[in-house]
Design an enzyme around this catalytic site. Structure first.
Site, PDB file in Angstrom:
ATOM      1  N   SER A  57      -1.068   6.810  28.185  1.00 35.84           N
ATOM      2  CA  SER A  57       0.352   7.163  28.097  1.00 35.84           C
ATOM      3  C   SER A  57       1.138   6.223  27.174  1.00 35.84           C
ATOM      4  O   SER A  57       2.087   6.677  26.517  1.00 35.84           O
ATOM      5  CB  SER A  57       0.991   7.210  29.491  1.00 35.84           C
ATOM      6  OG  SER A  57       0.909   5.959  30.143  1.00 35.84           O
ATOM      7  N   GLN A  77      -5.487  26.878  12.928  1.00 37.60           N
ATOM      8  CA  GLN A  77      -6.314  26.054  13.808  1.00 37.60           C
ATOM      9  C   GLN A  77      -5.542  24.832  14.283  1.00 37.60           C
ATOM     10  O   GLN A  77      -5.616  24.438  15.443  1.00 37.60           O
ATOM     11  CB  GLN A  77      -7.574  25.585  13.067  1.00 37.60           C
ATOM     12  CG  GLN A  77      -8.665  26.624  12.959  1.00 37.60           C
ATOM     13  CD  GLN A  77      -9.951  26.007  12.431  1.00 37.60           C
ATOM     14  OE1 GLN A  77      -9.943  25.048  11.671  1.00 37.60           O
ATOM     15  NE2 GLN A  77     -11.074  26.562  12.846  1.00 37.60           N
ATOM     16  N   TRP A  78      -4.815  24.232  13.373  1.00 40.47           N
ATOM     17  CA  TRP A  78      -4.053  23.017  13.657  1.00 40.47           C
ATOM     18  C   TRP A  78      -2.937  23.298  14.649  1.00 40.47           C
ATOM     19  O   TRP A  78      -2.634  22.485  15.528  1.00 40.47           O
ATOM     20  CB  TRP A  78      -3.465  22.508  12.343  1.00 40.47           C
ATOM     21  CG  TRP A  78      -3.163  21.053  12.244  1.00 40.47           C
ATOM     22  CD1 TRP A  78      -2.563  20.254  13.168  1.00 40.47           C
ATOM     23  CD2 TRP A  78      -3.433  20.216  11.109  1.00 40.47           C
ATOM     24  NE1 TRP A  78      -2.423  18.992  12.695  1.00 40.47           N
ATOM     25  CE2 TRP A  78      -2.952  18.931  11.422  1.00 40.47           C
ATOM     26  CE3 TRP A  78      -3.995  20.432   9.860  1.00 40.47           C
ATOM     27  CZ2 TRP A  78      -3.031  17.854  10.522  1.00 40.47           C
ATOM     28  CZ3 TRP A  78      -4.077  19.375   8.975  1.00 40.47           C
ATOM     29  CH2 TRP A  78      -3.612  18.103   9.310  1.00 40.47           C
ATOM     30  N   GLU A  94       7.454  24.798   9.479  1.00 38.76           N
ATOM     31  CA  GLU A  94       6.641  25.347   8.397  1.00 38.76           C
ATOM     32  C   GLU A  94       7.506  26.118   7.408  1.00 38.76           C
ATOM     33  O   GLU A  94       8.484  26.764   7.797  1.00 38.76           O
ATOM     34  CB  GLU A  94       5.573  26.275   8.996  1.00 38.76           C
ATOM     35  CG  GLU A  94       4.575  26.814   8.009  1.00 38.76           C
ATOM     36  CD  GLU A  94       3.497  27.623   8.713  1.00 38.76           C
ATOM     37  OE1 GLU A  94       3.150  28.715   8.207  1.00 38.76           O
ATOM     38  OE2 GLU A  94       2.999  27.182   9.773  1.00 38.76           O
ATOM     39  N   SER A  96       8.623  29.114   4.971  1.00 32.98           N
ATOM     40  CA  SER A  96       8.568  30.542   5.268  1.00 32.98           C
ATOM     41  C   SER A  96       8.901  31.365   4.035  1.00 32.98           C
ATOM     42  O   SER A  96       9.890  31.090   3.339  1.00 32.98           O
ATOM     43  CB  SER A  96       9.554  30.900   6.383  1.00 32.98           C
ATOM     44  OG  SER A  96       9.643  32.300   6.545  1.00 32.98           O
ATOM     45  N   ARG A  98      10.040  34.181   4.174  1.00 32.85           N
ATOM     46  CA  ARG A  98      11.260  34.970   4.426  1.00 32.85           C
ATOM     47  C   ARG A  98      12.390  34.414   3.574  1.00 32.85           C
ATOM     48  O   ARG A  98      13.338  35.141   3.241  1.00 32.85           O
ATOM     49  CB  ARG A  98      11.672  34.876   5.894  1.00 32.85           C
ATOM     50  CG  ARG A  98      10.811  35.647   6.859  1.00 32.85           C
ATOM     51  CD  ARG A  98      11.478  35.704   8.226  1.00 32.85           C
ATOM     52  NE  ARG A  98      12.682  36.527   8.177  1.00 32.85           N
ATOM     53  CZ  ARG A  98      13.615  36.540   9.132  1.00 32.85           C
ATOM     54  NH1 ARG A  98      13.489  35.767  10.197  1.00 32.85           N
ATOM     55  NH2 ARG A  98      14.664  37.312   9.029  1.00 32.85           N
ATOM     56  N   ARG A 166       5.831  39.927   1.341  1.00 32.05           N
ATOM     57  CA  ARG A 166       4.737  38.979   1.590  1.00 32.05           C
ATOM     58  C   ARG A 166       3.539  39.642   2.281  1.00 32.05           C
ATOM     59  O   ARG A 166       2.455  39.062   2.323  1.00 32.05           O
ATOM     60  CB  ARG A 166       5.242  37.811   2.442  1.00 32.05           C
ATOM     61  CG  ARG A 166       5.784  38.230   3.801  1.00 32.05           C
ATOM     62  CD  ARG A 166       6.348  37.064   4.570  1.00 32.05           C
ATOM     63  NE  ARG A 166       7.015  37.518   5.792  1.00 32.05           N
ATOM     64  CZ  ARG A 166       7.441  36.706   6.766  1.00 32.05           C
ATOM     65  NH1 ARG A 166       7.254  35.415   6.656  1.00 32.05           N
ATOM     66  NH2 ARG A 166       8.033  37.195   7.826  1.00 32.05           N
ATOM     67  N   ARG A 194     -11.382  17.406  15.606  1.00 32.49           N
ATOM     68  CA  ARG A 194     -11.518  17.922  14.245  1.00 32.49           C
ATOM     69  C   ARG A 194     -12.315  17.012  13.319  1.00 32.49           C
ATOM     70  O   ARG A 194     -12.593  17.394  12.173  1.00 32.49           O
ATOM     71  CB  ARG A 194     -10.135  18.220  13.658  1.00 32.49           C
ATOM     72  CG  ARG A 194      -9.445  19.360  14.397  1.00 32.49           C
ATOM     73  CD  ARG A 194     -10.315  20.606  14.414  1.00 32.49           C
ATOM     74  NE  ARG A 194      -9.859  21.597  15.375  1.00 32.49           N
ATOM     75  CZ  ARG A 194     -10.466  22.742  15.616  1.00 32.49           C
ATOM     76  NH1 ARG A 194     -11.581  23.058  14.977  1.00 32.49           N
ATOM     77  NH2 ARG A 194     -10.003  23.576  16.512  1.00 32.49           N
TER      78      ARG A 194
END
Length: 230
Positions: A57, A77-78, A94, A96, A98, A166, A194
C-alpha cells in the site's frame, strides 16, 4: 530520457513523477510518526521487506505519468489495467478522432516480424514466419490501410462528420495517443504481467520502456521488486 521509441512509429514518454523511494519509506513509517529526509541502508531494507511480504500500500503514494503512442490493439490491452484496477490512482485520457483529424499512422509489421499461431494455445504467437510469407502480408496490410485512408478522406471531403468518417479507418493497427497516470503499485502490477514471456510481443516492447523509466526514478523499489517478483 526524452522519450523511448517503440515499434515502428510508437513511443513512451515520461511526463511526470510524484514521489521517490523516500516517499515509500516515509509513507510506511507514518504509523510510528517518523519521517526521514534522506535514504540509507535501513530504508532499502524496509523497502525490500515491504515488497517481499506483499505490504505494497505505501507504493500507492508515488505515481508516474506517461504519454504513450501505440497501436490500438496495444491500447486496449493496456486499458484493462485501468478499468480492472484495484490499486487506485489510475487515470487515462486518450486522443479522439471525434475532435481531431491529425495524420493517420498505422503499425505495419516488417516482413520479418509476422508470427505463426501457437501449436498448443488459443492465444499468443508461435515461431516467426519465413520472410517470403511475411512480405506478402506486409504488402497486403499496407494496401488495406491505404484503401481505408482514401475512404476516410473521401468521407471528410463530403462533409461526413469526423466521428463517423473514422469508421473507414482500419482500427487495430492505427496509432492512438494517451496519458496514463498510475500509482507505483499499479505500474509494477502492469510490468509483472506485460514483461512476462507469454505477453503479446508488441505490448512487451512498451512494458520494457515503462520499466526503464520506473527503474530510473525508483531504483530501490525496482531492485526489491526484481528480486521478489513472481
Amino acid at each position: 530520457m526524452d522519450r523511448l521509441q517503440v515499434l515502428d512509429k510508437g513511443y513512451v514518454r515520461l511526463v511526470g513523477v510524484m514521489g521517490s523511494d523516500l516517499t515509500i519509506v516515509n509513507s510506511a513509517r507514518v504509523s510510528y510518526d517518523k519521517q526521514k529526509a534522506e535514504m540509507d541502508s535501513k530504508d532499502e531494507r524496509l523497502i525490500n521487506f515491504l515488497i517481499r511480504e506483499g505490504h505494497t500500500s505505501p507504493l500507492r503514494h508515488a505515481s508516474l505519468q506517461f504519454e504513450v503512442y501505440a497501436p490500438l490493439m496495444v491500447a486496449r490491452q493496456w486499458w484493462k489495467y485501468v478499468v480492472g484496477s484495484d490499486h487506485t490512482m489510475d487515470a487515462w485520457n486518450e486522443s479522439s478522432r471525434r475532435y481531431i483529424s491529425e495524420d493517420e499512422q498505422f503499425y505495419i509489421p516488417a516482413p520479418t516480424e509476422w508470427r505463426s499461431k501457437p501449436e498448443n494455445s488459443k492465444q499468443g504467437s508461435g515461431e516467426t514466419l519465413k520472410t517470403a510469407i511475411g512480405n506478402k502480408f506486409t504488402k497486403a496490410l499496407m494496401q488495406y490501410v491505404e484503401e481505408g485512408e482514401q475512404l476516410y478522406n473521401f468521407a471528410l471531403l463530403n462533409d461526413i462528420a469526423p466521428e463517423q468518417a473514422r469508421l473507414f479507418l482500419p482500427a487495430y493497427g492505427m496509432y492512438v495517443r494517451w496519458y496514463w497516470t498510475a500509482s507505483l503499485q499499479s505500474v509494477l502490477h502492469f510490468l509483472d504481467q506485460r514483461l512476462g514471456h507469454d505477453a503479446q510481443a508488441e505490448i512487451q516492447d512498451y512494458a520494457i520502456a515503462v520499466d526503464a523509466y520506473t527503474k530510473a526514478h525508483f531504483p530501490a523499489v525496482h531492485k526489491a521488486w526484481q528480486e521478489h517478483r513472481k
